[in-house]
Design an enzyme around this catalytic site. Structure first.
Site, PDB file in Angstrom:
ATOM      1  N   PHE A 149       0.927  -1.277  -0.004  1.00 32.47           N
ATOM      2  CA  PHE A 149       0.043  -0.065  -0.027  1.00 32.47           C
ATOM      3  C   PHE A 149       1.019   1.067  -0.021  1.00 32.47           C
ATOM      4  O   PHE A 149       0.358   2.200  -0.347  1.00 32.47           O
ATOM      5  CB  PHE A 149      -0.846  -0.133   1.119  1.00 32.47           C
ATOM      6  CG  PHE A 149      -0.262   0.303   2.404  1.00 32.47           C
ATOM      7  CD1 PHE A 149      -0.148   1.662   3.045  1.00 32.47           C
ATOM      8  CD2 PHE A 149       0.289  -0.634   3.208  1.00 32.47           C
ATOM      9  CE1 PHE A 149       0.686   2.032   4.125  1.00 32.47           C
ATOM     10  CE2 PHE A 149       1.165  -0.455   4.500  1.00 32.47           C
ATOM     11  CZ  PHE A 149       1.413   0.883   4.888  1.00 32.47           C
ATOM     12  N   LYS A 173      -0.956  -8.058  -8.628  1.00 31.48           N
ATOM     13  CA  LYS A 173      -2.195  -8.100  -7.231  1.00 31.48           C
ATOM     14  C   LYS A 173      -1.616  -6.983  -6.681  1.00 31.48           C
ATOM     15  O   LYS A 173      -0.800  -7.173  -5.652  1.00 31.48           O
ATOM     16  CB  LYS A 173      -2.028  -9.477  -6.676  1.00 31.48           C
ATOM     17  CG  LYS A 173      -3.277  -9.591  -6.039  1.00 31.48           C
ATOM     18  CD  LYS A 173      -3.802  -8.858  -4.903  1.00 31.48           C
ATOM     19  CE  LYS A 173      -2.889  -8.791  -3.524  1.00 31.48           C
ATOM     20  NZ  LYS A 173      -3.391  -7.961  -2.489  1.00 31.48           N
ATOM     21  N   GLU A 176      -5.032  -3.923  -1.747  1.00 25.35           N
ATOM     22  CA  GLU A 176      -6.571  -3.388  -1.630  1.00 25.35           C
ATOM     23  C   GLU A 176      -6.845  -2.432  -0.913  1.00 25.35           C
ATOM     24  O   GLU A 176      -7.965  -1.904  -1.161  1.00 25.35           O
ATOM     25  CB  GLU A 176      -7.138  -4.792  -1.213  1.00 25.35           C
ATOM     26  CG  GLU A 176      -6.959  -5.002   0.393  1.00 25.35           C
ATOM     27  CD  GLU A 176      -5.988  -5.976   0.477  1.00 25.35           C
ATOM     28  OE1 GLU A 176      -6.084  -6.584   1.624  1.00 25.35           O
ATOM     29  OE2 GLU A 176      -4.885  -6.163  -0.312  1.00 25.35           O
ATOM     30  N   ARG A 177      -5.898  -1.687  -0.302  1.00 23.71           N
ATOM     31  CA  ARG A 177      -6.050  -0.490   0.468  1.00 23.71           C
ATOM     32  C   ARG A 177      -6.135   0.885  -0.521  1.00 23.71           C
ATOM     33  O   ARG A 177      -6.639   1.780  -0.090  1.00 23.71           O
ATOM     34  CB  ARG A 177      -4.937  -0.228   1.592  1.00 23.71           C
ATOM     35  CG  ARG A 177      -5.058  -1.346   2.547  1.00 23.71           C
ATOM     36  CD  ARG A 177      -4.044  -1.263   3.368  1.00 23.71           C
ATOM     37  NE  ARG A 177      -3.788  -2.451   4.338  1.00 23.71           N
ATOM     38  CZ  ARG A 177      -2.808  -2.544   5.354  1.00 23.71           C
ATOM     39  NH1 ARG A 177      -1.960  -1.841   5.309  1.00 23.71           N
ATOM     40  NH2 ARG A 177      -2.841  -3.731   5.939  1.00 23.71           N
ATOM     41  N   SER A 226       5.626  -6.878   4.426  1.00 27.15           N
ATOM     42  CA  SER A 226       6.218  -7.158   5.596  1.00 27.15           C
ATOM     43  C   SER A 226       6.993  -8.357   5.708  1.00 27.15           C
ATOM     44  O   SER A 226       6.879  -9.389   4.862  1.00 27.15           O
ATOM     45  CB  SER A 226       5.056  -7.134   6.726  1.00 27.15           C
ATOM     46  OG  SER A 226       4.528  -8.567   6.600  1.00 27.15           O
ATOM     47  N   CYS A 281       9.639   1.894   3.631  1.00 29.81           N
ATOM     48  CA  CYS A 281      10.801   0.913   4.150  1.00 29.81           C
ATOM     49  C   CYS A 281      11.974   1.417   3.998  1.00 29.81           C
ATOM     50  O   CYS A 281      12.824   0.702   4.863  1.00 29.81           O
ATOM     51  CB  CYS A 281      10.496  -0.588   3.098  1.00 29.81           C
ATOM     52  SG  CYS A 281      11.252   0.021   1.324  1.00 29.81           S
ATOM     53  N   GLU A 384       9.345  -2.958  13.544  1.00 28.64           N
ATOM     54  CA  GLU A 384       9.087  -1.928  12.588  1.00 28.64           C
ATOM     55  C   GLU A 384       7.953  -1.383  12.913  1.00 28.64           C
ATOM     56  O   GLU A 384       6.692  -1.538  13.043  1.00 28.64           O
ATOM     57  CB  GLU A 384       9.145  -2.508  11.142  1.00 28.64           C
ATOM     58  CG  GLU A 384       8.991  -1.314   9.796  1.00 28.64           C
ATOM     59  CD  GLU A 384       8.925  -2.017   8.520  1.00 28.64           C
ATOM     60  OE1 GLU A 384       9.413  -1.270   7.448  1.00 28.64           O
ATOM     61  OE2 GLU A 384       8.421  -3.314   8.485  1.00 28.64           O
TER      62      GLU A 384
END
Length: 499
Positions: A149, A173, A176-177, A226, A281, A384
């Site tokens: 996202f 893919k 979805e957020r 993640s 990140c 994190e």
């Protein structure tokens, strides 16, 4: 309520699974759209369609494929503001930051225009009597990208650009957020001349991810997210015989030496630690000043800078420093980690708890936090946080500071601020981290170099963009060729060394 779609075979297609996810406006907390979550059957159908279209695309002259990349560059530049606005609306980052998201992805597409050169093989003339030997790089077939996202434009472009330029069909893919920008990018590539079926955008959740991992037609997978999910995708994908690259979490340290320009270091920490609400990140989340005097002076400079940060929605103007985090769950996780830092004994030098913005009380805003006297046993150091929280770990010496970064389980990015070239050179050579900045807080490589972390930040032997991406999305075939002259000498029944 706006109902989003998938993008299959060159057109928008409604979902058929009956399952949807809410897409929020993070600034207000309101649901602004719903996105379909594909079933395994929908994903498999998109892959089958891509597989049917891919051979013709792979057989297309690489220069013609590069022209599609070139056309896409022009169209992305044309639609830059529209893309950035959609990105800000769903993700929450500022408009300027959203344009940067698009721009850093665009630069990889620019690099992919060089596909004809990057796909050249090797040739050896007269490897033996009348024998030539050459290699060629060929597309894998259908490949997939599972993207996060926090960079809904940049990372899909990092994945799809090299994959498409190499002659593959690509299944994206996205998160979805914030799925709107990936769908808009698919439209752009279609307008640029990409054939139907070569870029499929399939929205979904774990069911779609597992379908990608288990589909025998999908030859390679790129993932960013993640570390636990990176490990899962890498393990399951490799077990299914796929080529997989996965990039996970991070805990990026910035070491500040006593000889550093502390104003420069403090400014760098503000941008690197709080930009995009810390949802990067490559964000610097740990400052490591060397020596108590350095630490005291650094904290003194950081506090007023952090307290002056302007937090707000992207619609509030260009002077907003950062916006909301992406979901209410993300906000709750950050706030829980802040409380754990206090409970475990860290000093909260800037307290952003209870932040509220008039008119946006239901938004997912998190105030800026600065911790001092953090120790390696604390959760705020080990985990994190992915939010606007900067932790300060004081080190007594350069060697102690170096050891902190080297001993952490993550190894994505790091930086050192110093005026001493010998220290900087030693740091760059010894550190066991994939991307290193010397007086540069966020050392994200440019498109023609490669991006990737070490340790639990990266899984797989090839990185993102740069020449590594063209290696990842192709396989090498080596041909040994002989055109005999004169009479045949009969069969040979053993391997003969070349003269």
């Amino acid at each position: 309520m706006n109902e989003l779609t998938h993008f299959i075979d060159g057109k928008h297609v409604k979902g058929t699974s009956g399952r949807f996810a809410d897409v929020f406006n993070p600034a207000t907390g309101e649901v602004q759209a719903k996105v379909p979550l594909a079933s395994k059957a929908e994903l498999d159908a998109a892959v089958a369609s891509a597989a049917a279209a891919q051979p013709k695309w792979a057989a297309t002259n690489p220069q013609r494929r590069a022209r599609v990349m070139m056309a896409a560059v022009g169209l992305i530049n044309r639609d830059m503001d529209k893309l950035a606005e959609a990105l800000s609306r769903e993700h929450g980052k500022t408009f300027v930051d959203a344009k940067g998201d698009v721009q850093r992805g665009l630069e990889v597409i620019e690099f992919c225009i060089g596909a004809p050169h990057l796909l050249k093989g090797d040739f050896t003339d007269a490897a033996g009597p009348g024998i030539d030997m050459y290699s060629m790089r060929q597309a894998l077939g259908v490949v997939a990208g599972i993207t996060p996202f926090n960079f809904p434009a940049m990372i899909p472009l990092w994945k799809m650009g090299p994959a498409l330029a190499c002659g593959n069909a690509f299944i994206l893919k996205p998160s979805e957020r914030d799925p709107s920008v990936p769908l808009m990018l698919a439209e752009i590539f279609q307008e640029a001349g990409l054939p139907d079926g070569i870029l499929q955008v399939v929205n979904g959740d774990k069911e779609s991810v597992d379908a990608i991992l288990d589909n025998e037609t999908v030859q390679a997978i790129g993932f960013v997210g993640s570390t636990p999910i990176a490990s899962y995708i890498y393990s399951r994908g490799c077990a299914n015989g796929k080529r997989v690259q996965c990039f996970g979490g991070a805990k990026n340290h910035m070491i500040i030496m006593p000889d550093a320009d502390l104003d420069q270091a403090a400014d760098a920490l503000i941008g690197a630690g709080f930009g995009a609400a810390g949802e990067r990140c490559m964000a610097i989340s740990v400052a490591v000043p060397v020596g108590e005097e350095t630490a005291d002076k650094l904290i003194e400079k950081l506090i007023p800078r952090i307290e002056a940060l302007k937090v707000g929605p992207y619609t509030s103007g260009d002077d907003v420093d950062y916006g909301p985090v992406v979901t209410a769950a993300a906000k709750a996780n950050i706030e829980a980690l802040v409380e754990s830092g206090i409970a475990q004994g860290a000093t909260l030098a800037v307290d952003g708890r209870g932040f509220s913005l008039q008119g946006y009380e239901n938004g997912f805003f998190v105030g800026p936090h600065l911790f001092d006297h953090v120790t390696p046993d604390m959760d705020i150091y080990k985990k994190e946080i992915f939010g606007p929280v900067l932790c300060t770990v004081r080190a007594a010496s350069y060697e102690e500071a170096l050891g902190l970064a080297m001993d952490h389980e993550y190894g994505n990015g790091t930086a050192i601020f110093t005026r001493d070239g010998d220290t900087a050179r030693d740091f760059a050579h010894r550190i066991n981290i994939g991307m290193v900045g010397i007086n540069v807080p966020i050392p994200v490589p440019l498109a023609y170099h490669t991006f990737g972390g070490w340790k639990k930040s990266g899984f797989g032997d090839l990185n993102q963009h740069g020449t590594d991406s063209f290696k990842f999305y192709t396989r090498t075939k080596t041909v040994t060729s002989r055109w005999p002259s004169g009479l045949k000498e009969g069969g040979e029944f053993n391997f003969k060394a070349f003269d």
